[in-house]
Design a protein around this motif. Structure first.
Motif, PDB file in Angstrom:
ATOM      1  N   SER A 123      81.925  29.881  80.264  1.00  0.00           N
ATOM      2  CA  SER A 123      80.941  28.279  79.518  1.00  0.00           C
ATOM      3  C   SER A 123      79.466  29.320  79.577  1.00  0.00           C
ATOM      4  N   ALA A 127      77.828  31.769  79.508  1.00  0.00           N
ATOM      5  CA  ALA A 127      77.480  32.513  77.853  1.00  0.00           C
ATOM      6  C   ALA A 127      76.309  31.897  77.779  1.00  0.00           C
ATOM      7  N   LYS A 128      76.377  30.389  77.360  1.00  0.00           N
ATOM      8  CA  LYS A 128      75.356  29.130  76.814  1.00  0.00           C
ATOM      9  C   LYS A 128      74.996  28.566  77.467  1.00  0.00           C
ATOM     10  N   TYR A 179      73.847  24.444  77.847  1.00  0.00           N
ATOM     11  CA  TYR A 179      74.535  23.320  77.164  1.00  0.00           C
ATOM     12  C   TYR A 179      72.840  22.188  77.622  1.00  0.00           C
TER      13      TYR A 179
END
Length: 422
Positions: free
Chosen positions: A24, A26-27, A29
């Motif tokens: 997670s 790499a993105k 949120y």
């Protein structure tokens, strides 16, 4: 002054070493980061609400005001214990589910507090809040590392601590005001409602966060072999103990030195809180450049503000300036020191976060308890002497030991030669 200090620290930006199994990262949120900030707002707000509600709570439950005050103590003690226990017990439990459960506990604690008919039910409700406080605070660093890319971690910590600072600013005064309108039970019902909204927020925005590796007691030992982590704990203990020794008694200090009225002091404390919100953002900027440098500058400014308040605070203008600078600097410190921890142990962020969270609570207790006798026996000068010495000692430790580690990119080094795959 802060810009001049930070310009002396042209350190290379450090890259976080992420666990390989964390997909997670790499993105970004950001909605989830905001949801965590809201949860922390509700959590810290609930923790501090009794400050403005002790008298009606004590009268309604038929206990002494001092006994009602233990509702705050109970939360802090349980939080200090819960931080490492929850991280150890989480095992392979999905961290998203854990965050949801802990956030739901804020809601449950608020409902139980609002409905409490006996003192012991109140303490149980406050103990539940302590579990949520210890668990969520311990996970803040790990959550930031997993919800945003490495370069955005300082900004994410700034967003999260904005919620914490906002609660610190508004909860005591809002509790007093709402208590007059709705009673203390209705006020805690409102806190439960904020907790409910926070639950919806984390459910809607958090991605799946499977455990990368179960935390074992050996993980704490490995983390404690890293000089950078130990240094962070030492600085937290020194800075937080010094800060809370002085700031817990800032009203009587101002009354003694500046002889201001209660309304004027309330305005000064409002400026402190608003400056703290600005300090959160400034802390994120400083931490992105140098986490140790930002923590040093913040600690020095708090110590100088405390000394200025005592020696020059006879002037109302200087008293206001001192309190405002104090708030600005303290708003920046948690962001910087938490970012330091993220640099020091990105592969064991939960273990390091639990230790830092426990250190926060213990330091708060030490500072608040030490400040009373100091003020009673030595007045404003005695308490601020302790405050400044403790803060300057923390800044010196980070200056002598922390900057070389950060400059050399050696924050993850340890005597035990910690492995990177954990």
């Amino acid at each position: 002054m802060i810009e001049d200090q930070s310009s002396l620290l042209p350190l290379p930006r450090l890259e976080f070493v992420m666990p390989q199994s964390d997909a997670s990262a790499a993105k970004a949120y950001w909605p989830a980061v905001v949801a965590i900030s809201l949860a922390m707002f509700g959590l810290i707000g609930s923790e501090l609400l009794p400050v403005g509600l002790l008298t009606p709570m004590a009268q309604d439950l038929n206990v002494a005001i001092g006994a009602a005050g233990q509702a705050i103590t109970a939360t802090a003690i349980i939080a200090a214990i819960a931080s490492p226990v929850i991280i150890l017990g989480a095992g392979r439990f999905d961290r998203r589910k854990l965050v949801v459960l802990l956030t739901a506990t804020i809601f449950l604690s608020g409902i139980l507090t609002a409905l409490a008919q006996t003192y012991w039910v109140l303490l149980v409700a406050r103990a539940l809040l302590g579990i949520a406080l210890g668990g969520l605070w311990a996970m803040l660093t790990a959550l930031a590392l997993r919800l945003v890319p490495p370069a955005s971690v300082p900004r994410a910590m700034s967003v999260i601590f904005t919620g914490i600072t906002a609660a610190t600013v508004f909860a005591p005064s809002a509790g007093l005001y709402l208590g007059e309108l709705w009673g203390w039970r209705g006020t805690f019902g409102a806190a439960a409602a904020i907790g409910f909204v926070a639950v919806i927020g984390v459910v809607a925005t958090l991605p799946r966060l499977p455990a990368t590796e179960p935390t074992r007691i050996d993980s704490f030992r490995i983390v404690l072999t890293r000089r950078s982590v130990v240094l962070g704990i030492v600085m937290v203990m020194l800075v937080l103990a010094g800060h809370f020794a002085g700031f817990t008694y800032v009203r009587p200090i101002i009354e003694q030195v500046a002889e201001l009225s209660g309304e004027t002091i309330a305005l000064a404390l409002l400026l402190y809180g608003l400056a703290g919100l600005v300090g959160n953002t400034l802390g994120g900027i400083l931490a992105q450049r140098s986490a140790s440098g930002g923590a040093i500058v913040a600690a020095l400014l708090i110590g100088l503000a405390a000394l200025t308040l005592v020696f020059l605070g006879g002037s109302p203008i200087m008293a206001f300036v001192s309190v405002t600078v104090w708030g600005l600097a303290f708003g920046a410190f948690p962001v910087c020191i938490t970012t330091w921890t993220a640099n020091a142990a990105p592969d064991r962020a939960e273990s390091a976060g639990a230790l830092i969270a426990t250190s926060f609570q213990v330091a708060i207790a030490i500072g608040a308890s030490a400040g009373g006798p100091l003020f009673d026996n030595s007045g404003a000068f005695g308490i601020v002497s302790f405050t400044s010495i403790s803060l300057f000692a923390g800044a010196l430790a980070m200056l002598v030991l922390g900057l070389p580690l950060e400059r050399g990119g050696k924050l993850m080094s340890s005597r035990a030669g910690a492995t990177r795959g954990h």
